[in-house]
Design a protein around this motif. Structure first.
Motif, PDB file in Angstrom:
ATOM      1  N   ILE A  82     -20.948  37.015 -17.759  1.00  0.00           N
ATOM      2  CA  ILE A  82     -20.151  38.229 -17.954  1.00  0.00           C
ATOM      3  C   ILE A  82     -20.010  38.988 -16.641  1.00  0.00           C
ATOM      4  N   ARG A  83     -21.102  39.139 -15.894  1.00  0.00           N
ATOM      5  CA  ARG A  83     -21.039  39.832 -14.598  1.00  0.00           C
ATOM      6  C   ARG A  83     -20.125  39.107 -13.621  1.00  0.00           C
ATOM      7  N   VAL A  84     -20.150  37.782 -13.626  1.00  0.00           N
ATOM      8  CA  VAL A  84     -19.285  37.007 -12.736  1.00  0.00           C
ATOM      9  C   VAL A  84     -17.822  37.272 -13.066  1.00  0.00           C
ATOM     10  N   PHE A  85     -17.461  37.193 -14.335  1.00  0.00           N
ATOM     11  CA  PHE A  85     -16.057  37.417 -14.698  1.00  0.00           C
ATOM     12  C   PHE A  85     -15.626  38.853 -14.442  1.00  0.00           C
ATOM     13  N   LYS A  86     -16.522  39.817 -14.637  1.00  0.00           N
ATOM     14  CA  LYS A  86     -16.186  41.212 -14.319  1.00  0.00           C
ATOM     15  C   LYS A  86     -15.957  41.369 -12.820  1.00  0.00           C
ATOM     16  N   ALA A  87     -16.793  40.737 -12.004  1.00  0.00           N
ATOM     17  CA  ALA A  87     -16.620  40.798 -10.551  1.00  0.00           C
ATOM     18  C   ALA A  87     -15.308  40.147 -10.129  1.00  0.00           C
ATOM     19  N   LEU A  88     -14.871  39.147 -10.875  1.00  0.00           N
ATOM     20  CA  LEU A  88     -13.609  38.466 -10.586  1.00  0.00           C
ATOM     21  C   LEU A  88     -12.410  39.215 -11.176  1.00  0.00           C
ATOM     22  N   LYS A  89     -12.699  40.336 -11.849  1.00  0.00           N
ATOM     23  CA  LYS A  89     -11.663  41.124 -12.522  1.00  0.00           C
ATOM     24  C   LYS A  89     -10.878  40.263 -13.513  1.00  0.00           C
ATOM     25  N   ALA A  90     -11.618  39.474 -14.254  1.00  0.00           N
ATOM     26  CA  ALA A  90     -11.033  38.592 -15.256  1.00  0.00           C
ATOM     27  C   ALA A  90     -11.430  39.080 -16.639  1.00  0.00           C
ATOM     28  N   GLU A  91     -10.493  39.072 -17.555  1.00  0.00           N
ATOM     29  CA  GLU A  91     -10.773  39.463 -18.931  1.00  0.00           C
ATOM     30  C   GLU A  91     -11.473  38.307 -19.623  1.00  0.00           C
ATOM     31  N   ILE A  92     -12.520  38.617 -20.351  1.00  0.00           N
ATOM     32  CA  ILE A  92     -13.248  37.584 -21.084  1.00  0.00           C
ATOM     33  C   ILE A  92     -13.328  37.961 -22.554  1.00  0.00           C
ATOM     34  N   GLN A  93     -13.333  36.942 -23.387  1.00  0.00           N
ATOM     35  CA  GLN A  93     -13.496  37.133 -24.822  1.00  0.00           C
ATOM     36  C   GLN A  93     -14.398  36.031 -25.335  1.00  0.00           C
ATOM     37  N   PHE A  94     -15.305  36.399 -26.215  1.00  0.00           N
ATOM     38  CA  PHE A  94     -16.192  35.421 -26.834  1.00  0.00           C
ATOM     39  C   PHE A  94     -15.912  35.418 -28.326  1.00  0.00           C
ATOM     40  N   ASN A  95     -15.842  34.253 -28.894  1.00  0.00           N
ATOM     41  CA  ASN A  95     -15.698  34.110 -30.341  1.00  0.00           C
ATOM     42  C   ASN A  95     -16.956  33.439 -30.865  1.00  0.00           C
ATOM     43  N   VAL A  96     -17.535  34.047 -31.863  1.00  0.00           N
ATOM     44  CA  VAL A  96     -18.711  33.473 -32.503  1.00  0.00           C
ATOM     45  C   VAL A  96     -18.342  33.240 -33.955  1.00  0.00           C
ATOM     46  N   LYS A  97     -18.498  32.014 -34.410  1.00  0.00           N
ATOM     47  CA  LYS A  97     -18.161  31.700 -35.792  1.00  0.00           C
ATOM     48  C   LYS A  97     -19.437  31.430 -36.565  1.00  0.00           C
ATOM     49  N   LEU A  98     -19.657  32.198 -37.592  1.00  0.00           N
ATOM     50  CA  LEU A  98     -20.805  32.040 -38.473  1.00  0.00           C
ATOM     51  C   LEU A  98     -20.272  31.649 -39.846  1.00  0.00           C
ATOM     52  N   GLU A  99     -20.403  30.365 -40.160  1.00  0.00           N
ATOM     53  CA  GLU A  99     -19.871  29.801 -41.401  1.00  0.00           C
ATOM     54  C   GLU A  99     -18.420  30.218 -41.578  1.00  0.00           C
ATOM     55  N   ASP A 100     -18.108  31.044 -42.583  1.00  0.00           N
ATOM     56  CA  ASP A 100     -16.724  31.424 -42.838  1.00  0.00           C
ATOM     57  C   ASP A 100     -16.345  32.767 -42.194  1.00  0.00           C
ATOM     58  N   ASN A 101     -17.287  33.416 -41.532  1.00  0.00           N
ATOM     59  CA  ASN A 101     -17.020  34.700 -40.904  1.00  0.00           C
ATOM     60  C   ASN A 101     -16.733  34.512 -39.429  1.00  0.00           C
TER      61      ASN A 101
END
Length: 106
Positions: A82-101
């Protein structure tokens, strides 16, 4: 002359790595995602005209840690990524899938 059968990438992965949901296939897909993550970091760093040393200074890590991250993101902590992408001024998104949620972390 016999006609050769063509196989899709998915069929080859199923045959030689394992079907989706197996331990071997999960490990393969994880490694692939980590390799792509490292490549994205390297590509973005170069687009920003930064050396590994300069990026390391922005993030607060050594040049060698940036090199390791670009070549094998497996060993990196999520906070570092996360710190690396922030330093690169890049937007990051994480998707976490828990069964059906589905949970999104941005």
């Amino acid at each position: 002359m016999a006609k050769l059968k063509a196989y899709s990438l998915s069929e080859m992965e199923d045959k030689y790595i394992g079907k989706k949901g197996t331990k071997e296939r999960d490990e393969y897909e994880y490694e692939l995602r980590m390799d792509l993550l490292g490549r994205m970091i390297r590509t973005t760093r170069k687009e920003r005209n930064l050396t590994q040393e300069e990026l390391g200074e922005l993030v607060g890590v050594n040049k060698s840690q940036i090199s390791k991250l670009e070549n094998n993101a497996n060993s990196a902590r999520i906070e570092t990524i996360i710190r690396v992408f922030k330093a690169l001024k890049a937007e990051i998104q994480f998707n976490v899938k828990l069964e059906d949620n589905r949970i999104e972390i941005a």
